[in-house]
Design a protein around this motif. Structure first.
Motif, PDB file in Angstrom:
ATOM      1  N   PRO A   1       0.651  -1.305  -0.061  1.00 50.35           N
ATOM      2  CA  PRO A   1       0.124  -0.081   0.012  1.00 50.35           C
ATOM      3  C   PRO A   1       0.935   1.298  -0.023  1.00 50.35           C
ATOM      4  O   PRO A   1       1.824   1.404   0.516  1.00 50.35           O
ATOM      5  CB  PRO A   1      -0.811  -0.023   1.413  1.00 50.35           C
ATOM      6  N   HIS A   2       0.334   2.439  -0.662  1.00 49.13           N
ATOM      7  CA  HIS A   2       1.191   3.586  -0.548  1.00 49.13           C
ATOM      8  C   HIS A   2      -0.036   4.760  -0.279  1.00 49.13           C
ATOM      9  O   HIS A   2      -1.237   4.596  -0.633  1.00 49.13           O
ATOM     10  CB  HIS A   2       1.575   3.939  -2.221  1.00 49.13           C
ATOM     11  N   LYS A   3       0.660   5.863   0.113  1.00 48.88           N
ATOM     12  CA  LYS A   3      -0.352   6.856   0.424  1.00 48.88           C
ATOM     13  C   LYS A   3       0.536   8.070   0.208  1.00 48.88           C
ATOM     14  O   LYS A   3       1.681   8.263   0.594  1.00 48.88           O
ATOM     15  CB  LYS A   3      -0.837   6.891   1.850  1.00 48.88           C
ATOM     16  N   ALA A   4      -0.077   9.398  -0.621  1.00 47.79           N
ATOM     17  CA  ALA A   4       0.529  10.397  -0.880  1.00 47.79           C
ATOM     18  C   ALA A   4      -0.581  11.532  -0.938  1.00 47.79           C
ATOM     19  O   ALA A   4      -1.818  11.174  -1.331  1.00 47.79           O
ATOM     20  CB  ALA A   4       1.535  10.257  -2.032  1.00 47.79           C
ATOM     21  N   VAL A   5      -0.019  12.871  -0.787  1.00 46.69           N
ATOM     22  CA  VAL A   5      -0.698  14.003  -0.993  1.00 46.69           C
ATOM     23  C   VAL A   5      -0.699  14.621  -2.350  1.00 46.69           C
ATOM     24  O   VAL A   5       0.747  14.704  -2.489  1.00 46.69           O
ATOM     25  CB  VAL A   5      -0.769  15.055   0.153  1.00 46.69           C
TER      26      VAL A   5
END
Length: 57
Positions: A41-45
């Motif tokens: 999983p990845h998360k970014a703004v």
């Protein structure tokens, strides 16, 4: 597509390409997204201006 109607659960992609991401938070000028690269999983703004909304699968 227009990004003014983004909400949690919307599907987006970077205008430059890349994976389909799920919106998890929307602010005035930024959008927080999550996506998977295989099982990772990845998360970014991202700035809203860098995203385009995609149709659901």
């Amino acid at each position: 597509m227009d990004t003014t109607n983004l909400f949690t659960g919307s599907l987006v992609r970077l205008k430059s390409g890349g994976p389909v991401m799920t919106v998890i938070n929307v602010n005035t000028s930024t959008v927080e997204c999550r996506w998977f690269d295989g099982a990772t999983p990845h998360k970014a703004v991202f700035p809203k201006s860098a995203l385009e909304q995609v149709n659901s699968f």
